[in-house]
Scaffold this motif. Structure first.
Motif, PDB file in Angstrom:
ATOM      1  N   MET A   1       0.822  -1.214   0.000  1.00 44.58           N
ATOM      2  CA  MET A   1       0.000   0.000   0.000  1.00 44.58           C
ATOM      3  C   MET A   1       0.856   1.265   0.000  1.00 44.58           C
ATOM      4  SD  MET A   1      -3.121   1.268   0.054  1.00 44.58           S
ATOM      5  CE  MET A   1      -4.345   0.154   0.725  1.00 44.58           C
ATOM      6  N   ILE A   2       1.995   1.221   0.710  1.00 38.94           N
ATOM      7  CA  ILE A   2       2.862   2.400   0.803  1.00 38.94           C
ATOM      8  C   ILE A   2       3.357   2.815  -0.578  1.00 38.94           C
ATOM      9  CG2 ILE A   2       5.053   3.284   1.691  1.00 38.94           C
ATOM     10  CD1 ILE A   2       4.632   1.550   4.160  1.00 38.94           C
ATOM     11  N   SER A   3       3.807   1.846  -1.371  1.00 36.80           N
ATOM     12  CA  SER A   3       4.304   2.150  -2.720  1.00 36.80           C
ATOM     13  C   SER A   3       3.211   2.773  -3.582  1.00 36.80           C
ATOM     14  CB  SER A   3       4.817   0.869  -3.383  1.00 36.80           C
ATOM     15  OG  SER A   3       5.860   0.290  -2.652  1.00 36.80           O
ATOM     16  N   PHE A   4       1.994   2.268  -3.432  1.00 34.59           N
ATOM     17  CA  PHE A   4       0.857   2.777  -4.200  1.00 34.59           C
ATOM     18  C   PHE A   4       0.570   4.230  -3.832  1.00 34.59           C
ATOM     19  CE2 PHE A   4      -3.903   3.202  -4.268  1.00 34.59           C
ATOM     20  CZ  PHE A   4      -4.033   3.315  -5.630  1.00 34.59           C
ATOM     21  N   ILE A   5       0.530   4.524  -2.536  1.00 35.29           N
ATOM     22  CA  ILE A   5       0.275   5.895  -2.069  1.00 35.29           C
ATOM     23  C   ILE A   5       1.378   6.836  -2.525  1.00 35.29           C
ATOM     24  CG2 ILE A   5       0.049   7.366  -0.027  1.00 35.29           C
ATOM     25  CD1 ILE A   5      -1.204   4.960   1.405  1.00 35.29           C
ATOM     26  N   VAL A   6       2.631   6.383  -2.386  1.00 36.63           N
ATOM     27  CA  VAL A   6       3.773   7.207  -2.806  1.00 36.63           C
ATOM     28  C   VAL A   6       3.704   7.481  -4.302  1.00 36.63           C
ATOM     29  CG1 VAL A   6       6.281   7.230  -3.095  1.00 36.63           C
ATOM     30  CG2 VAL A   6       5.292   6.474  -0.932  1.00 36.63           C
ATOM     31  N   SER A   7       3.281   6.490  -5.076  1.00 38.77           N
ATOM     32  CA  SER A   7       3.176   6.653  -6.536  1.00 38.77           C
ATOM     33  C   SER A   7       2.183   7.753  -6.894  1.00 38.77           C
ATOM     34  CB  SER A   7       2.748   5.327  -7.178  1.00 38.77           C
ATOM     35  OG  SER A   7       3.725   4.338  -6.995  1.00 38.77           O
ATOM     36  N   ILE A   8       1.040   7.753  -6.220  1.00 38.34           N
ATOM     37  CA  ILE A   8       0.035   8.790  -6.478  1.00 38.34           C
ATOM     38  C   ILE A   8       0.574  10.170  -6.094  1.00 38.34           C
ATOM     39  CG2 ILE A   8      -2.231   9.679  -5.780  1.00 38.34           C
ATOM     40  CD1 ILE A   8      -3.195   6.813  -5.557  1.00 38.34           C
ATOM     41  N   ILE A   9       1.242  10.241  -4.954  1.00 39.66           N
ATOM     42  CA  ILE A   9       1.808  11.519  -4.497  1.00 39.66           C
ATOM     43  C   ILE A   9       2.842  12.032  -5.494  1.00 39.66           C
ATOM     44  CG2 ILE A   9       3.241  12.610  -2.715  1.00 39.66           C
ATOM     45  CD1 ILE A   9       1.866  10.769  -0.681  1.00 39.66           C
ATOM     46  N   ILE A  10       3.686  11.135  -5.997  1.00 37.95           N
ATOM     47  CA  ILE A  10       4.710  11.536  -6.965  1.00 37.95           C
ATOM     48  C   ILE A  10       4.072  12.138  -8.209  1.00 37.95           C
ATOM     49  CG2 ILE A  10       6.484  10.672  -8.544  1.00 37.95           C
ATOM     50  CD1 ILE A  10       7.278   8.667  -6.402  1.00 37.95           C
ATOM     51  N   LEU A  11       3.006  11.516  -8.697  1.00 41.47           N
ATOM     52  CA  LEU A  11       2.333  12.035  -9.893  1.00 41.47           C
ATOM     53  C   LEU A  11       1.752  13.422  -9.643  1.00 41.47           C
ATOM     54  CD1 LEU A  11       0.456   8.921 -11.352  1.00 41.47           C
ATOM     55  CD2 LEU A  11       2.388  10.140 -12.357  1.00 41.47           C
ATOM     56  N   ILE A  12       1.134  13.615  -8.488  1.00 39.84           N
ATOM     57  CA  ILE A  12       0.545  14.920  -8.162  1.00 39.84           C
ATOM     58  C   ILE A  12       1.627  15.986  -8.044  1.00 39.84           C
ATOM     59  CG2 ILE A  12      -0.738  16.229  -6.423  1.00 39.84           C
ATOM     60  CD1 ILE A  12      -2.254  13.606  -5.802  1.00 39.84           C
ATOM     61  N   VAL A  13       2.705  15.663  -7.337  1.00 35.81           N
ATOM     62  CA  VAL A  13       3.815  16.614  -7.175  1.00 35.81           C
ATOM     63  C   VAL A  13       4.434  16.926  -8.534  1.00 35.81           C
ATOM     64  CG1 VAL A  13       6.128  16.937  -6.208  1.00 35.81           C
ATOM     65  CG2 VAL A  13       4.311  15.956  -4.795  1.00 35.81           C
ATOM     66  N   ALA A  14       4.541  15.917  -9.384  1.00 35.57           N
ATOM     67  CA  ALA A  14       5.134  16.109 -10.711  1.00 35.57           C
ATOM     68  C   ALA A  14       4.359  17.128 -11.535  1.00 35.57           C
ATOM     69  CB  ALA A  14       5.204  14.781 -11.455  1.00 35.57           C
ATOM     70  N   TYR A  15       3.037  17.134 -11.368  1.00 34.56           N
ATOM     71  CA  TYR A  15       2.234  18.107 -12.111  1.00 34.56           C
ATOM     72  C   TYR A  15       2.665  19.530 -11.781  1.00 34.56           C
ATOM     73  CZ  TYR A  15      -1.626  21.174 -13.329  1.00 34.56           C
ATOM     74  OH  TYR A  15      -2.356  22.226 -13.820  1.00 34.56           O
ATOM     75  N   PHE A  16       2.866  19.811 -10.504  1.00 33.23           N
ATOM     76  CA  PHE A  16       3.212  21.168 -10.085  1.00 33.23           C
ATOM     77  C   PHE A  16       4.690  21.492 -10.306  1.00 33.23           C
ATOM     78  CE2 PHE A  16      -0.563  20.107  -7.560  1.00 33.23           C
ATOM     79  CZ  PHE A  16      -1.360  21.203  -7.848  1.00 33.23           C
ATOM     80  N   VAL A  17       5.549  20.506 -10.151  1.00 29.67           N
ATOM     81  CA  VAL A  17       6.988  20.769 -10.263  1.00 29.67           C
ATOM     82  C   VAL A  17       7.488  20.584 -11.700  1.00 29.67           C
ATOM     83  CG1 VAL A  17       9.297  20.123  -9.468  1.00 29.67           C
ATOM     84  CG2 VAL A  17       7.385  20.118  -7.858  1.00 29.67           C
ATOM     85  N   TYR A  18       7.402  19.351 -12.197  1.00 27.61           N
ATOM     86  CA  TYR A  18       7.912  19.098 -13.548  1.00 27.61           C
ATOM     87  C   TYR A  18       7.032  19.765 -14.597  1.00 27.61           C
ATOM     88  CZ  TYR A  18      10.569  16.543 -17.083  1.00 27.61           C
ATOM     89  OH  TYR A  18      11.396  16.208 -18.143  1.00 27.61           O
ATOM     90  N   GLY A  19       5.740  19.854 -14.302  1.00 26.47           N
ATOM     91  CA  GLY A  19       4.850  20.550 -15.228  1.00 26.47           C
ATOM     92  C   GLY A  19       5.251  22.001 -15.415  1.00 26.47           C
ATOM     93  N   ASN A  20       5.647  22.670 -14.325  1.00 25.41           N
ATOM     94  CA  ASN A  20       6.096  24.059 -14.416  1.00 25.41           C
ATOM     95  C   ASN A  20       7.402  24.170 -15.197  1.00 25.41           C
ATOM     96  OD1 ASN A  20       3.909  24.966 -12.962  1.00 25.41           O
ATOM     97  ND2 ASN A  20       4.998  25.111 -11.014  1.00 25.41           N
ATOM     98  N   ILE A  21       8.282  23.181 -15.012  1.00 22.97           N
ATOM     99  CA  ILE A  21       9.558  23.185 -15.742  1.00 22.97           C
ATOM    100  C   ILE A  21       9.303  23.056 -17.241  1.00 22.97           C
ATOM    101  CG2 ILE A  21      11.670  21.852 -16.164  1.00 22.97           C
ATOM    102  CD1 ILE A  21      11.640  21.111 -13.185  1.00 22.97           C
ATOM    103  N   ILE A  22       8.451  22.121 -17.622  1.00 23.82           N
ATOM    104  CA  ILE A  22       8.138  21.910 -19.040  1.00 23.82           C
ATOM    105  C   ILE A  22       7.459  23.148 -19.625  1.00 23.82           C
ATOM    106  CG2 ILE A  22       6.739  20.549 -20.640  1.00 23.82           C
ATOM    107  CD1 ILE A  22       9.257  19.138 -19.567  1.00 23.82           C
ATOM    108  N   GLU A  23       6.592  23.758 -18.849  1.00 19.21           N
ATOM    109  CA  GLU A  23       5.901  24.968 -19.307  1.00 19.21           C
ATOM    110  C   GLU A  23       6.897  26.088 -19.562  1.00 19.21           C
ATOM    111  OE1 GLU A  23       1.767  26.953 -17.938  1.00 19.21           O
ATOM    112  OE2 GLU A  23       3.395  27.173 -16.490  1.00 19.21           O
ATOM    113  N   ARG A  24       7.881  26.243 -18.676  1.00 19.55           N
ATOM    114  CA  ARG A  24       8.903  27.281 -18.860  1.00 19.55           C
ATOM    115  C   ARG A  24       9.790  26.980 -20.067  1.00 19.55           C
ATOM    116  NH1 ARG A  24       9.181  27.286 -13.125  1.00 19.55           N
ATOM    117  NH2 ARG A  24      11.022  25.916 -13.169  1.00 19.55           N
ATOM    118  N   ILE A  25      10.101  25.714 -20.262  1.00 19.42           N
ATOM    119  CA  ILE A  25      10.923  25.347 -21.413  1.00 19.42           C
ATOM    120  C   ILE A  25      10.198  25.697 -22.711  1.00 19.42           C
ATOM    121  CG2 ILE A  25      11.869  23.388 -22.715  1.00 19.42           C
ATOM    122  CD1 ILE A  25      12.547  22.078 -20.041  1.00 19.42           C
TER     123      ILE A  25
END
Length: 477
Positions: A1-25
């Motif tokens: 269950m921990i891996s599953f929860i962490v996976s969802i969190i990573i995807l959500i964080v990626a939207y705000f972090v990596y998504g902003n990086i891609i948008e700036r690029i």
């Protein structure tokens, strides 16, 4: 269950972090007029509310992908979680964002035309044919498939032919009518239903007595029963497409690039819809791994039921969500493919219209292009082309590979950080070349030989690409 929860969190964080990086690029321009305004024709080009554009885009790219693909991918074990998470972030979300935004920058052009701008006229001609054929296959399969499901649910009261005709009528209307008349009204409802179903499963996974396997070294092995014939690399990376990266998405993003009213909405619509689809795929993969007891149980039940992901999805929905889950299952298993089929035909119409520079304001001109598409699709419903369809998975990922190379060319030409797509392009080139060499529907070569050849092919394509972009520049930015 921990891996599953962490996976969802990573995807959500990626939207705000990596998504902003891609948008700036990419370099959005807030004051730049979008095609929805500059090219408005109230048919395909028109501004729509952002929330509506997001739900339409989500359902366009999702269909059955994050359900059926995730269930089939779950048969490999927790390795599927890793591919969904990292494939979605660094592959799918980047692929979808750039393909949508480049279409937007080029007046809402179809992906074949965008690719041609950056990879040249020969690739453009190939892409025109390749994407139209692919979309006709998608539309046809999502015409026959739902008809068979509905026929089974109604005990063959009307017959498959009648349901095919009914769905075809809907496809004709959704392809021809202005996007705000039918698609923009139905899609948000179906999109919300799919999300609600996924959230319901997520809640049940949390509160129920379900043991989701962890992503640990001992579990990162091929858990399929025929592991020798279906190696994780590349099979898993083709099996789970829509939940990670899918070339079909690039054919759909231009539909919404014609409806976005400001470039700032691109991240929410394109990057956000893909991240959302990744989360949905994670939920279905987790449900499949646990509902049947464990991954081995999933493999046993799937084998006993002809590896039918539709059966598994129906069992999971009815048993984990109850009677209401049955209603949602109908929406997810029947409506989802239909809402991918109709936009497949609509995309094919727009690609042909862009190819022949044929204005689409008049419904008669839309009919001239659409009628041949539907005639071909109807004829194909009479033919058993299951073997041909087996190549769709590979063709889909090959399309994603080509689009990634085109985006990389754009980034190089505009002196931007091109590694964000160059690395995924190289990876997907390896996946696609290896798959066709090793797969049953491919050359069925020895595994070792296939791996060596795929490395050679990937190196050759990568070197050729770098030499090409060094010598050429697009006619327009």
């Amino acid at each position: 269950m921990i891996s599953f929860i962490v996976s969802i969190i990573i995807l959500i964080v990626a939207y705000f972090v990596y998504g902003n990086i891609i948008e700036r690029i990419f370099g959005i321009e807030k004051d730049r007029e979008t095609p929805a305004i500059s090219q408005r024709d109230d048919v395909d080009y028109m501004p729509l509310p952002t929330w509506k554009v997001f739900l339409i885009q989500f359902l366009n790219i999702a269909g059955l992908g994050p359900i059926f693909g995730a269930i089939a991918g779950a048969m490999y074990g927790p390795s599927a979680f890793l591919w969904i998470v990292f494939g979605c972030i660094f592959g799918g979300a980047v692929h979808d964002y750039f393909s949508g935004m480049l279409s937007l920058r080029h007046n809402g052009l179809s992906i074949s035309e965008v690719v041609g701008i950056y990879l040249g006229p020969y690739i453009k001609q190939f892409m025109r044919l390749f994407t139209v054929v692919l979309l006709i296959f998608v539309g046809t399969v999502f015409l026959v498939g739902p008809a068979k499901i509905i026929d089974g649910m109604t005990d063959s009261m009307l017959g498959i032919g009648v349901w095919v005709s009914i769905i075809l009528v809907y496809y004709v209307l959704s392809t021809l009518l202005p996007i705000d008349k039918l698609i923009s009204k139905l899609y948000p409802v179906f999109g919300a239903a799919m999300l609600f179903m996924a959230l319901g499963l997520l809640l049940v996974l949390f509160v129920g007595d379900y043991q989701i396997p962890e992503v640990i070294p001992a579990n990162l092995v091929n858990m399929k029963h025929n592991a020798e014939n279906t190696p994780i690399f590349p099979m898993l990376f083709v099996t789970i497409a829509c939940g990670a990266i899918s070339g079909f998405h690039a054919t759909q993003s231009p539909l919404m690039s014609r409806c976005i009213h400001n470039e700032t909405e691109g991240k929410k619509v394109f990057f956000g819809a893909m991240i959302t689809e990744g989360i949905v795929a994670l939920i279905w993969a987790a449900a499949a791994m646990t509902f049947f007891g464990n991954v081995d149980g999933l493999n046993v039940e799937m084998a006993a039921n002809g590896n039918n992901a539709a059966w598994a999805a129906n069992e999971i929905s009815l048993n984990m969500l109850g009677k209401f889950g049955g209603v949602l299952a109908v929406l997810g298993i029947v409506a989802a493919p239909i809402t991918s089929g109709d936009t497949a035909f609509r995309s094919a119409r727009l690609i042909l219209a862009d190819t022949f520079k044929y204005d689409q304001k008049s419904i008669l001109k839309r009919l001239y292009i659409s009628i041949p598409l539907f005639v071909i699709a109807f004829v194909l419903t009479k033919v058993d082309f299951a073997i041909i369809w087996r190549y769709f998975a590979w063709s889909n990922q090959t399309l994603a590979m080509i689009v990634l190379w085109a985006i990389t060319a754009f980034l190089i030409y505009t002196k931007k950080a091109y590694l964000v797509t160059f690395i995924p392009a190289v990876f997907m080139t390896m996946v696609c070349s290896l798959y066709i060499l090793i797969a049953p529907e491919g050359f069925q070569l020895n595994n070792t030989i296939s791996y060596v050849l795929s490395v050679i092919v990937t190196i050759i394509i990568s070197v050729f690409f770098l030499l090409y972009v060094k010598r050429n520049k697009p006619k327009s930015e």
